[in-house]
Design an enzyme around this catalytic site. Structure first.
Site, mmCIF file in Angstrom:
data_model
loop_
_atom_site.group_PDB
_atom_site.id
_atom_site.type_symbol
_atom_site.label_atom_id
_atom_site.label_comp_id
_atom_site.label_asym_id
_atom_site.label_seq_id
_atom_site.Cartn_x
_atom_site.Cartn_y
_atom_site.Cartn_z
ATOM 1 N N LYS A 64 0.837 -1.211 0.000
ATOM 2 C CA LYS A 64 0.000 0.000 0.000
ATOM 3 C C LYS A 64 0.872 1.262 0.000
ATOM 4 O O LYS A 64 0.671 2.170 -0.800
ATOM 5 C CB LYS A 64 -0.886 -0.075 1.248
ATOM 6 N N SER A 65 1.846 1.313 0.891
ATOM 7 C CA SER A 65 2.677 2.517 0.998
ATOM 8 C C SER A 65 3.414 2.798 -0.307
ATOM 9 O O SER A 65 3.470 3.941 -0.777
ATOM 10 C CB SER A 65 3.718 2.349 2.114
ATOM 11 N N GLY A 108 -5.362 8.237 5.331
ATOM 12 C CA GLY A 108 -4.558 9.360 5.818
ATOM 13 C C GLY A 108 -3.339 9.590 4.933
ATOM 14 O O GLY A 108 -2.903 10.734 4.740
ATOM 15 N N GLN A 128 4.534 9.794 6.733
ATOM 16 C CA GLN A 128 3.579 10.600 5.967
ATOM 17 C C GLN A 128 3.963 12.074 6.008
ATOM 18 O O GLN A 128 3.882 12.777 5.001
ATOM 19 C CB GLN A 128 2.172 10.410 6.517
ATOM 20 N N ASP A 143 2.557 -0.051 12.185
ATOM 21 C CA ASP A 143 1.375 -0.698 11.598
ATOM 22 C C ASP A 143 1.207 -2.146 12.057
ATOM 23 O O ASP A 143 0.129 -2.722 11.905
ATOM 24 C CB ASP A 143 1.463 -0.673 10.066
ATOM 25 N N LYS A 177 -4.549 6.774 14.771
ATOM 26 C CA LYS A 177 -4.594 6.045 13.499
ATOM 27 C C LYS A 177 -6.056 5.954 13.034
ATOM 28 O O LYS A 177 -6.889 6.736 13.466
ATOM 29 C CB LYS A 177 -3.962 4.663 13.679
HETATM 30 C C1 S3P Z 1 2.460 5.291 6.150
HETATM 31 C C2 S3P Z 1 3.024 5.785 7.289
HETATM 32 C C3 S3P Z 1 2.530 5.469 8.629
HETATM 33 C C4 S3P Z 1 1.636 4.248 8.608
HETATM 34 C C5 S3P Z 1 0.627 4.270 7.513
HETATM 35 C C6 S3P Z 1 1.328 4.358 6.167
HETATM 36 C C7 S3P Z 1 3.031 5.688 4.860
HETATM 37 O O1 S3P Z 1 1.788 6.557 9.120
HETATM 38 O O2 S3P Z 1 0.992 4.103 9.851
HETATM 39 O O3 S3P Z 1 -0.151 3.087 7.536
HETATM 40 O O4 S3P Z 1 2.694 5.060 3.830
HETATM 41 O O5 S3P Z 1 3.824 6.636 4.834
HETATM 42 P P1 S3P Z 1 2.493 7.775 9.907
HETATM 43 O O6 S3P Z 1 3.410 8.430 8.967
HETATM 44 O O7 S3P Z 1 1.359 8.675 10.311
HETATM 45 O O8 S3P Z 1 3.165 7.137 11.078
#
Ligand code: S3P
Length: 436
Positions: A22-23, A94, A168, A314, A341
């Site tokens: 996903k990321s 998010g 993020q 995660d 989250k």
């Molecule tokens: C993610 C970063 C994480 C993670 C999210 C995906 C990303 O969030 O919890 O599921 O793809 O950069 P945070 O940056 O808010 O920790």
């Protein structure tokens, strides 16, 4: 929304390949849109969250072609996005909202980013403040929450030390830095996933890295390119955990992302005694990938704290839900981020684990879950609070219980792992889960 009944018992056997990460998929989609030329992305995540990123990009005038095993994004170049005729809807994602905020802050048009009721409770000051220092003009509800109304301006580069460990936030600022003349530097207190840095380099941006820092040269020309997304290692951890709950299990997950900034949970499982074997088979676009094999074995239990909590943020729900299957229990500290989250994951885990009869206590920045007791967990009605990772973590915990459980609104698993329950059913020696 469909409920799922979890029938305990059985063993997981065989091999699995998982939906794309996903990321990584979010990042490839956004950079492909800002590049010149087309990018064919194989094994793009089927996750609902990534579909939101694609539909937002389409609303910004980017052409996306979808085929079963790949997508093609026709890049519009750094200055080619168009004023969206609608509010951009990130759904539950998010990552979509925070990363696109960085892109939109530097446009010549105004836009609005919003999402579902969960996203509208996610904190945004962490991106609004540094983007404002870059010159951005953003209005947030109560200065903190989506919708974000973004008035596009010419951005200036900054050097920013992120107060919260968040990939993020880092990614949002690096994406904004694409539109600023000069060098944008982001320094993080704890190293978080580095997919944005790797992807920027892959698309042709100039990015230097120092200890805990990424320095991006602004206004690069990004070039579209073929890409291939590995399986999602965060999804793999759920299957690994299932194998560690059910005696007799033996499972191999193939072609999963093994970027070292994402594998801390696997290392933690191994440190607790899990029989795990990780084989890196190659690296594509800077992203290591390979196979993870796991067998059932007793788990010792342990404490996750400090930088480790950020590195496996995660996976913490799954690790917490494994607590009752360990000898000493699991304690999670320094993980206040879990409170903001997709749900308040500390409260959601403590509540649902207690419903199953586990001894779980919420802390301000984590939780403690007691280890194995003579009597097994009982069945329960699980309320995942719309949070995909709570639904999946509790489903796995329920596999080892004495009686059936029901996961309410279990469809939310599709936010990151579409086909999760079907995948479990296929690997289990007999059918264990059912829609009710
Ligand atoms: C993610 C970063 C994480 C993670 C999210 C995906 C990303 O969030 O919890 O599921 O793809 O950069 P945070 O940056 O808010 O920790």
């Amino acid at each position: 929304m469909a409920d799922r009944k979890i029938v305990p018992g059985g063993a997981l056997r065989g091999e699995a390949t998982l939906p794309g990460d996903k990321s990584i998929s979010h990042r490839y989609a956004i950079l492909a849109a800002l590049a010149e030329g087309a990018s064919e992305i194989r094994h793009f995540a089927a996750a609902d969250d990534c579909a939101r990123t694609l539909s937002c990009l389409e609303a910004l005038g980017v052409e996306v072609r979808r085929e079963p095993d790949r997508i093609t994004i026709v890049g519009v170049g750094l200055d080619g996005l168009r004023t969206p005729g609608v509010d951009l809807d990130a759904g539950n994602s998010g990552t979509t909202l925070r990363m696109l905020a960085g892109v939109l802050a530097g446009q010549r048009f105004d836009s609005t980013l919003t999402g579902d009721s969960s996203v509208q409770r996610r904190p945004m000051r962490r991106i609004v403040d540094p983007l404002t220092r870059m010159g951005a003009r953003i209005e947030a509800r109560d200065g903190e929450y989506p919708p974000l109304r973004i008035h596009g301006v010419a951005l200036r580069p900054i050097r920013y030390e992120t107060p919260v460990p968040s990939a993020q936030v880092k990614s949002c600022l690096l994406l904004a830095g694409l539109f600023a003349e000069g060098a944008t530097t982001v320094v993080e207190p704890v190293p978080t996933r580095d997919h944005t840095e790797l992807a920027l380099t892959e698309f042709g941006a100039r990015l230097a890295r120092g200890p805990g820092a990424a320095i991006l040269a602004g206004r690069p020309r990004l070039a579209g390119r073929p890409l291939d997304v590995p399986g999602d290692v965060s999804s793999a951890v759920f299957l690994m955990a299932a194998a560690l709950v059910l005696p007799g299990s033996e499972l191999t997950v193939r072609d999963v992302g093994l970027n070292p900034t994402r594998t801390a949970a696997i290392e933690f499982l191994a440190s607790m005694g899990a029989p795990v074997n990780v084989t890196v088979t190659g690296t594509i676009a800077g992203e290591a990938r390979g196979d993870v094999a796991v067998r059932y074995g007793p788990l010792e239990g342990g404490v996750v704290s400090g930088a480790a909590s950020a590195k496996m943020i995660d996976e913490l729900p799954m690790l917490a839900a494994l607590g009752p299957y360990t000898r000493r229990g699991i304690t999670i500290l320094d993980a206040r981020e879990l409170r903001v989250k997709e749900s308040d994951r500390i409260a959601a885990l403590a509540d649902n684990l207690r419903r199953m009869g586990a001894r779980a206590e919420a802390l301000a920045d984590g939780l403690t879950v007691a280890g194995r007791r003579p009597e097994p967990l009982g069945g329960a009605e699980i309320d995942p609070r719309g949070d995909h990772r709570i639904a999946m973590a509790m489903a796995i915990a329920a596999l080892g219980a004495a009686r059936d459980s029901t996961i309410h609104d279990a469809d939310c698993a599709a936010v990151s792992f579409p086909g999760f329950f079907e995948c479990l059913d296929r690997l289990l020696e007999r059918r264990q889960t059912a829609s009710t």
